[in-house]
Design an enzyme around this catalytic site. Structure first.
Site, mmCIF file in Angstrom:
data_model
loop_
_atom_site.group_PDB
_atom_site.id
_atom_site.type_symbol
_atom_site.label_atom_id
_atom_site.label_comp_id
_atom_site.label_asym_id
_atom_site.label_seq_id
_atom_site.Cartn_x
_atom_site.Cartn_y
_atom_site.Cartn_z
ATOM 1 N N ASP A 1 14.189 19.798 5.982
ATOM 2 C CA ASP A 1 14.259 18.622 6.580
ATOM 3 C C ASP A 1 14.322 17.542 5.503
ATOM 4 O O ASP A 1 13.513 17.320 4.555
ATOM 5 C CB ASP A 1 13.131 17.956 7.436
ATOM 6 C CG ASP A 1 13.539 16.833 8.187
ATOM 7 O OD1 ASP A 1 14.073 16.615 8.871
ATOM 8 O OD2 ASP A 1 12.858 15.652 7.672
ATOM 9 N N ASP B 1 7.955 14.708 9.402
ATOM 10 C CA ASP B 1 8.952 15.456 8.766
ATOM 11 C C ASP B 1 8.506 17.178 8.670
ATOM 12 O O ASP B 1 9.587 18.022 8.797
ATOM 13 C CB ASP B 1 9.010 15.231 7.175
ATOM 14 C CG ASP B 1 9.614 13.790 7.239
ATOM 15 O OD1 ASP B 1 10.360 13.317 8.072
ATOM 16 O OD2 ASP B 1 9.182 13.067 6.153
ATOM 17 N N CYS C 1 5.034 22.701 21.698
ATOM 18 C CA CYS C 1 5.605 22.971 23.207
ATOM 19 C C CYS C 1 6.936 22.725 23.677
ATOM 20 O O CYS C 1 7.495 23.146 24.614
ATOM 21 C CB CYS C 1 4.633 22.197 24.269
ATOM 22 S SG CYS C 1 4.849 20.535 23.947
ATOM 23 N N CYS D 1 8.767 18.241 20.017
ATOM 24 C CA CYS D 1 7.551 19.103 19.502
ATOM 25 C C CYS D 1 7.399 20.570 19.278
ATOM 26 O O CYS D 1 8.160 21.310 19.927
ATOM 27 C CB CYS D 1 6.386 18.912 20.606
ATOM 28 S SG CYS D 1 4.898 19.854 20.393
ATOM 29 N N GLU E 1 20.121 20.163 8.433
ATOM 30 C CA GLU E 1 20.865 19.365 9.611
ATOM 31 C C GLU E 1 22.244 18.963 9.084
ATOM 32 O O GLU E 1 22.474 19.075 8.119
ATOM 33 C CB GLU E 1 20.016 18.270 9.824
ATOM 34 C CG GLU E 1 18.632 18.483 10.473
ATOM 35 C CD GLU E 1 17.725 17.059 10.744
ATOM 36 O OE1 GLU E 1 17.662 16.608 11.910
ATOM 37 O OE2 GLU E 1 17.326 16.382 9.842
#
Length: 457
Positions: free
Chosen positions: A215, A389, A363, A360, A307
């Site tokens: 990231d 991050d 979860c 998240c 990304e």
């Protein structure tokens, strides 16, 4: 077989520098001549169309391919450039090839064959503003046995500022072949760049089964899913004070003026070279740091996930544009793309709309909003508290499992106009009276239908 570039600094004498400048000027003359020829025909055809002349009666088009322009230049050069025999034919070929590339890019951009921003029509090159450059593809191009000199056509034996042992070893072993050599001046320093076809051995990353998410950001240049945070050196910010002082000094000197044809003073030229060297130093430091980081990642991990950032759109943020440009997000991804291939790894590019920061990593809950100022991710569902991050990097690493083919994943094309469905809970419509126990929902207001969170598949 891969194509690599080896770049070395040169120490030219004044006579050699004048010879290189003469070759660069010859290429500029050929470029401007060919551009004027192409532009004149296009403007003539446009004017004839405005008069209502049929297509069959318009002025014949000229082909702007390199062989066609080279043939036309050879016929016209005795009149256009009577001194043509003083320079290598590669100098004129450099200018013609640059024009062909520019016109093709403009044409492909108009027809949709080229992605990204619209490319404008080529413009004429100025002797003062253009960067001197000449490219050699034929003739005597070699590295001397002492590895301190190179030989180029018509320019002869040129001294290197550094040893060319890395390239010489491959040439002596027969695992490399020089395809071309380009001499270029950057910030007052001359360089020669060799385009070499290299026979690389098959490599395997140190951890071929390991997956890492990367990231990128402004606070930290890269945050890995392992928790490692690579600091952002911010070379431009560190050099800003000195660069401002040099820019003020340059503004107080007597510079060139096109309207009055005023020539710049020697002190202005000296100040301009100092500003150029300061910018070049920042660029070199940034490039060196990115190469070290990407090489380390490509050699260690078998799969790297990054990304698909809209860097051009991010630069519109005037508060962060300078720091984003200084970080070099696009260059980092470009280097990872070919270095993972060289080292036997895979690069997975996440969809541009994938909510890596809002999801998240424990979860899979997706937040509706997450302010940029919130540097810690707090999940209201499972109670996870983690650095923003690091959470995004873990989500990127988990995304590698969805990759369908080697080196690719759920990637949206450039300029995508749709958002992909997030991988966590999303809001879906439910009918009144069907609330399920234990499911979160919203209270209907003003006739708005209720929603519940469910897992997207």
């Amino acid at each position: 077989m891969v194509v690599r570039a080896y770049r070395f600094a040169l120490d030219l004498t004044r006579r050699q520098e004048r010879a290189v400048l003469a070759h660069a000027g010859a290429g500029r003359v050929a470029y401007n001549w060919a551009l004027a020829r192409v532009k004149a025909v296009m403007e003539q055809r446009g004017a004839e169309r405005s008069y209502g002349i049929a297509e069959s009666g318009l002025t014949p088009t000229i082909e702007w391919s390199l062989p066609a322009l080279r043939k036309a230049w050879n016929a016209a050069k005795p009149d256009v450039a009577p001194w043509w025999a003083e320079c290598s034919k590669e100098a004129f070929n450099t200018g013609l090839d640059a024009l062909v590339r520019g016109v093709n890019s403009w044409s492909d951009s108009r027809t949709g064959k080229r992605a990204g921003r619209r490319v404008g029509f080529p413009r004429f090159k100025s002797r003062r503003r253009s960067t001197p450059s000449v490219r050699f593809t034929t003739g005597a191009i070699r590295v001397e046995p002492d590895r301190k000199h190179v030989v180029l056509p018509r320019l002869g034996r040129l001294k290197l500022h550094e040893s060319a042992r890395k390239l010489a070893r491959r040439l002596e072993a027969g695992t490399a072949r020089i395809m071309s050599a380009t001499v270029r001046r950057d910030a007052g320093r001359w360089h020669v760049a060799f385009t070499v076809e290299v026979d690389r051995v098959e490599r395997t990353p140190a951890r071929p089964q390991a997956v890492v998410g990367v990231d990128v950001g402004v606070k930290h240049l890269a945050v890995l899913s392992t928790g490692t945070m690579e600091p952002n050196p911010r070379h431009l910010e560190d050099a800003a004070r000195r660069m401002r002082r040099l820019a003020r000094r340059l503004s107080r000197r007597v510079g060139p003026d096109r309207r009055s044809r005023q020539q710049p003073s020697r002190r202005w030229e000296r100040a301009r070279r100092q500003v150029a060297r300061a910018h070049a130093r920042v660029a070199n430091l940034r490039r060196d740091g990115l190469h070290k980081l990407t090489t380390r990642l490509a050699r260690e991990y078998g799969t790297i996930v990054v990304e698909d950032l809209n860097v051009a759109g991010m630069l519109r943020n005037r508060r962060l544009a300078r720091r984003i440009a200084d970080a070099g997000f696009g260059e980092l991804r470009r280097q990872l793309a070919y270095k993972t291939t060289w080292n036997g790894g895979h690069l997975v590019v996440a969809d541009r709309w994938y909510p890596s920061s809002k999801t998240c990593s424990a979860c899979g809950t997706v937040k509706a909003k997450l302010a940029l100022s919130a540097r810690t991710y707090t999940c209201t569902t499972c109670g996870l508290v983690l650095d923003r991050d690091v959470n995004a990097a873990r989500n990127l690493a988990a995304l590698a499992r969805q990759a369908t083919t080697a080196g690719s994943g759920p990637v949206a094309g450039r300029g995508a106009d749709r958002k992909t469905r997030p991988g966590g809970p999303v809001a879906v419509k439910r009918q009144p009276g069907t609330t399920q126990v234990g499911k979160a929902g919203t209270v209907p207001q003003d006739g708005t239908a209720n929603h519940m969170l469910t897992r997207a598949h």
